[in-house]
Design an enzyme around this catalytic site. Structure first.
Site, mmCIF file in Angstrom:
data_model
loop_
_atom_site.group_PDB
_atom_site.id
_atom_site.type_symbol
_atom_site.label_atom_id
_atom_site.label_comp_id
_atom_site.label_asym_id
_atom_site.label_seq_id
_atom_site.Cartn_x
_atom_site.Cartn_y
_atom_site.Cartn_z
ATOM 1 N N MET A 72 -19.072 -17.439 -30.168
ATOM 2 C CA MET A 72 -19.611 -16.179 -29.117
ATOM 3 C C MET A 72 -20.077 -17.306 -27.536
ATOM 4 S SD MET A 72 -19.943 -13.661 -30.033
ATOM 5 C CE MET A 72 -18.091 -13.434 -31.962
ATOM 6 N N SER A 113 -12.023 -11.220 -24.352
ATOM 7 C CA SER A 113 -13.015 -10.724 -23.559
ATOM 8 C C SER A 113 -11.899 -9.761 -22.675
ATOM 9 C CB SER A 113 -13.181 -11.513 -22.067
ATOM 10 O OG SER A 113 -14.047 -10.302 -21.649
ATOM 11 N N TYR A 142 -12.789 -17.027 -15.908
ATOM 12 C CA TYR A 142 -13.198 -16.516 -16.880
ATOM 13 C C TYR A 142 -13.000 -16.068 -17.867
ATOM 14 C CZ TYR A 142 -16.023 -14.011 -20.660
ATOM 15 O OH TYR A 142 -16.227 -13.080 -21.673
ATOM 16 N N LYS A 146 -9.943 -16.418 -21.340
ATOM 17 C CA LYS A 146 -9.852 -16.079 -22.454
ATOM 18 C C LYS A 146 -8.890 -15.982 -22.802
ATOM 19 C CE LYS A 146 -14.343 -15.721 -23.601
ATOM 20 N NZ LYS A 146 -15.019 -16.330 -25.129
ATOM 21 N N LYS A 183 -29.400 -13.364 -18.914
ATOM 22 C CA LYS A 183 -28.925 -13.093 -18.114
ATOM 23 C C LYS A 183 -29.045 -13.039 -16.546
ATOM 24 C CE LYS A 183 -24.999 -11.399 -19.534
ATOM 25 N NZ LYS A 183 -24.290 -10.702 -20.572
ATOM 26 N N GLN A 192 -30.943 -3.622 -15.548
ATOM 27 C CA GLN A 192 -31.596 -3.847 -14.339
ATOM 28 C C GLN A 192 -32.326 -3.050 -13.854
ATOM 29 O OE1 GLN A 192 -28.991 -6.275 -11.631
ATOM 30 N NE2 GLN A 192 -27.628 -6.528 -13.043
ATOM 31 N N PHE A 206 -22.883 2.141 -6.686
ATOM 32 C CA PHE A 206 -22.231 2.162 -5.943
ATOM 33 C C PHE A 206 -21.746 2.641 -5.219
ATOM 34 C CE2 PHE A 206 -21.764 -3.325 -7.424
ATOM 35 C CZ PHE A 206 -22.312 -3.749 -6.812
#
Length: 327
Positions: A72, A113, A142, A146, A183, A192, A206
């Site tokens: 991971m 991912s 990123y 992957k 994170k 959050q 948003f």
């Protein structure tokens, strides 16, 4: 011996907890703990060893009793700009572990991912066909790292090259749950938003800049980390299953649904403010993701996925709202 790279991270530490709950005693965590709170993710675990990633090659060379590696560990920030760093940590390390497991008849379950799907215009089918993989266009380094890894493994298989005793790549969608606190801004919206509401602030989502979606109507496949770990344990229990798999619920839900679930779990009336999506990400913003789970189901995985409202309730009431939010 079982090795979990990224074992002090979010999904990795939940895998370590699940393995320990199953009675495993030879669990090795490979991770960088640094000077934050990450160590608390494994503070309750009984571990055989904790290995720094730089020491992993030497550690593996010194042991020949590795049953499986749950890989991971990665640079998972979609905002990371250093592509060389990403290649070294995500592509090169994963392909090296594949080769090591192949040489030592070990098993490898690794993190791919959903970021490999890019803007989603090619759909979210976890096909491992070389032609289908070639159509995908990740939006950041990123996701590309992957995707490059998945494509490399497909090529090795097509050429009948060496492979681990069992291998499985997992395309995680929007995972939420305990032990993600280190994170920062990359935490789930649940975490959050809970912090904001607990501090007396207003919940924000948003605005939509797409005519087909209302404000807060952007859709994601939000998946409870308990379901993610259950899938990984199922793969561990079924070593005959090897493939590239989506890991989601198979049902997209809106950010507004997620926010309403948070309000419900903490017993507050909904109060949501919609803010413009930052221009820096607006042109790459995804309005819809949904995992096609048919392949995993066809392989025999039959457990029901946790509904969004129940997963958020568990997360908040069993972890976030307690004195000790760590699993």
């Amino acid at each position: 011996m079982l090795i979990v790279t990224g074992g002090a991270g979010f999904i990795g530490s939940n895998i370590v907890a699940a393995l320990e709950e199953r009675g495993e005693t030879d669990i090795v965590v490979v991770d960088r703990l640094r000077d934050g709170i990450k160590w608390k993710n494994i503070a309750k675990r009984n571990l055989r060893d904790i290995v720094h990633p730089d020491d992993l090659p030497a550690f593996l060379d010194a042991h020949n009793d590795i049953k499986a590696i749950f890989h991971m560990g990665a640079i998972s920030a979609t905002t990371e700009r250093d592509a060389d760093k990403i290649v070294q940590n995500n592509f090169k390390l994963t392909t090296w572990l594949w080769e090591w497991c192949a040489r030592h008849s070990s098993r490898l379950i690794y993190a791919s991912s959903a970021a490999t799907y890019g803007d989603g215009k090619q759909g979210f089918d976890d096909s491992f066909d070389q032609g289908d993989l070639a159509k995908l266009a990740p939006l950041n380094a990123y996701g590309w790292s992957k995707h490059a890894t998945d494509r490399r493994f497909r090529t090795i298989l097509d050429q009948n090259g060496f492979r681990p005793k069992q291998w499985a790549g997992l395309k995680f969608f929007n995972v939420y749950g305990p032990n993600e606190y280190h994170k920062g801004g990359m935490r789930s919206v649940v975490s959050q938003m809970f912090d904001k509401l607990s501090a007396g602030e207003t919940a924000t989502l948003f605005k939509s800049h797409h005519p087909d979606y209302e404000d807060g109507g952007q859709l994601r496949d939000f998946v409870w980390v308990g379901d993610v770990v259950d899938i990984i344990m199922w793969l561990y229990d079924n070593p005959q299953v090897s493939d590239l798999f989506n890991v989601g619920t198979g049902k997209a839900r809106s950010f507004k649904d997620l926010a309403l679930s948070v309000f419900s779990a903490i017993g507050k009336e909904p109060d949501i403010q919609y803010v413009p999506t930052p221009e820096s990400i607006r042109d790459k913003y995804q309005y819809f993701t949904e995992a096609n789970m048919a392949k995993l189901r066809a392989c025999g995985y039959g457990a029901n996925m946790t509904p969004l409202e129940e997963g958020v309730r568990q997360y908040i009431q069993d972890y976030l709202a307690t004195e000790d939010p760590f699993r």
